[in-house]
Motif scaffolding. Structure first.
Motif, mmCIF file in Angstrom:
data_model
loop_
_atom_site.group_PDB
_atom_site.id
_atom_site.type_symbol
_atom_site.label_atom_id
_atom_site.label_comp_id
_atom_site.label_asym_id
_atom_site.label_seq_id
_atom_site.Cartn_x
_atom_site.Cartn_y
_atom_site.Cartn_z
ATOM 1 N N ARG A 1 0.836 -1.204 0.000
ATOM 2 C CA ARG A 1 0.000 0.000 0.000
ATOM 3 C C ARG A 1 0.872 1.256 0.000
ATOM 4 N NH1 ARG A 1 -3.269 -1.135 4.067
ATOM 5 N NH2 ARG A 1 -4.678 -2.208 2.669
ATOM 6 N N LYS B 1 2.192 1.804 -3.484
ATOM 7 C CA LYS B 1 1.117 2.330 -4.336
ATOM 8 C C LYS B 1 0.898 3.815 -4.076
ATOM 9 C CE LYS B 1 -3.856 2.309 -4.873
ATOM 10 N NZ LYS B 1 -3.956 3.737 -4.663
ATOM 11 N N GLU B 2 0.868 4.211 -2.827
ATOM 12 C CA GLU B 2 0.632 5.620 -2.487
ATOM 13 C C GLU B 2 1.795 6.500 -2.955
ATOM 14 O OE1 GLU B 2 -2.185 6.628 -1.667
ATOM 15 O OE2 GLU B 2 -3.127 4.816 -0.895
ATOM 16 N N ARG B 3 3.004 5.987 -2.892
ATOM 17 C CA ARG B 3 4.147 6.756 -3.406
ATOM 18 C C ARG B 3 4.049 6.932 -4.912
ATOM 19 N NH1 ARG B 3 8.848 4.139 0.412
ATOM 20 N NH2 ARG B 3 8.576 5.617 2.133
ATOM 21 N N ASP C 1 1.241 6.975 -6.633
ATOM 22 C CA ASP C 1 0.158 7.951 -6.834
ATOM 23 C C ASP C 1 0.656 9.368 -6.594
ATOM 24 O OD1 ASP C 1 -1.613 5.932 -7.461
ATOM 25 O OD2 ASP C 1 -2.653 5.960 -5.513
ATOM 26 N N GLN D 1 3.770 10.474 -7.028
ATOM 27 C CA GLN D 1 4.592 10.850 -8.186
ATOM 28 C C GLN D 1 3.709 11.263 -9.357
ATOM 29 O OE1 GLN D 1 7.097 7.426 -8.884
ATOM 30 N NE2 GLN D 1 8.878 8.505 -8.051
ATOM 31 N N MET D 2 2.643 10.521 -9.591
ATOM 32 C CA MET D 2 1.726 10.832 -10.687
ATOM 33 C C MET D 2 1.066 12.203 -10.465
ATOM 34 S SD MET D 2 -1.191 8.328 -12.272
ATOM 35 C CE MET D 2 -2.203 8.336 -10.811
ATOM 36 N N ALA D 3 0.629 12.459 -9.236
ATOM 37 C CA ALA D 3 -0.018 13.733 -8.928
ATOM 38 C C ALA D 3 0.967 14.890 -9.069
ATOM 39 C CB ALA D 3 -0.608 13.700 -7.522
ATOM 40 N N LYS E 1 1.479 15.574 -12.822
ATOM 41 C CA LYS E 1 0.307 16.246 -13.396
ATOM 42 C C LYS E 1 0.276 17.717 -12.975
ATOM 43 C CE LYS E 1 -4.576 15.920 -14.110
ATOM 44 N NZ LYS E 1 -4.817 15.787 -15.511
ATOM 45 N N MET F 1 -4.603 17.551 -5.279
ATOM 46 C CA MET F 1 -4.328 16.117 -5.437
ATOM 47 C C MET F 1 -2.931 15.764 -4.917
ATOM 48 S SD MET F 1 -6.950 14.528 -6.369
ATOM 49 C CE MET F 1 -6.214 12.944 -6.732
ATOM 50 N N SER G 1 -2.280 13.175 -1.919
ATOM 51 C CA SER G 1 -1.370 12.038 -2.104
ATOM 52 C C SER G 1 -0.276 12.035 -1.037
ATOM 53 C CB SER G 1 -0.750 12.074 -3.503
ATOM 54 O OG SER G 1 -1.734 11.837 -4.473
ATOM 55 N N ASP H 1 -1.829 10.605 2.031
ATOM 56 C CA ASP H 1 -1.994 9.155 1.888
ATOM 57 C C ASP H 1 -0.671 8.425 2.118
ATOM 58 O OD1 ASP H 1 -4.691 9.479 1.363
ATOM 59 O OD2 ASP H 1 -4.463 9.318 -0.824
#
Length: 173
Positions: free
Chosen positions: A80, A83-85, A87, A89-91, A94, A118, A122, A125
């Motif tokens: 988890r 996954k949050e890391r 997310d 990076q993606m945020a 963007k 976002m 993130s 999270d």
């Protein structure tokens, strides 16, 4: 030779009687009870529903402050966190794109503010996932001994389930 008014035999009998009877009359015994307890004691419990991977102390065993007492299987919590890391990076990417597009007047102020929100979400999270991974191990809060083990390795435990009863080393009160 000088005579003493009270002989040593008499004095030793009086002293011994006072010591044995604690200053009471002949034949009267004093009995007192006291409850001694350690300065600190605790029941350590699980903060999550998980499987016990290892118990690093035995019942009656001693430990030092900071020693690892219990380790949990935290493969799900670690996944988890990864996954949050990702997310985050993606945020961040963007938001960076939206910031550059705002300079070219190609994105609205609302889109930029949403992408920034976002990123903040993130980050929060990731922080929560890190706390979950930190809860995968229980370390000793002080020097002490284990008075009772409630679980064994490979046992599944629920949130709040007791794991160990521990007592602090040091003076009793």
């Amino acid at each position: 030779m000088m005579q003493r008014p009270f002989g040593w035999r008499w004095l030793s009998r009086v002293g011994l009687t006072w010591f044995l009877g604690l200053g009471t009359a002949w034949g009267e015994m004093v009995s007192q009870q006291a409850l001694l307890e350690p300065a600190a004691f605790a029941t350590l419990s699980s903060r999550m529903a998980v499987t016990v991977e290892a118990m690093h102390v035995r019942e009656g065993g001693s430990f030092a402050r900071g020693d690892l007492l219990v380790a949990f299987d935290c493969s799900m919590s670690k996944a988890r966190l990864a996954k949050e890391r990702a997310d985050l990076q993606m945020a961040e990417k963007k938001h960076e794109v939206n910031r550059r597009m705002k300079e070219l007047d190609s994105v609205s102020q609302v889109e930029l503010a949403l992408s920034e929100a976002m990123v903040q979400k993130s980050r929060a999270d990731v922080g929560m996932a890190q706390v979950s991974v930190q809860d995968c191990a229980i370390h000793a809060p002080y020097d002490g001994r284990v008075s009772q083990r409630h679980v064994q390795p490979f046992d599944g435990v629920a949130v709040g389930a007791p794991l160990l009863d521990i007592l602090a080393n040091g003076p009793l009160r």
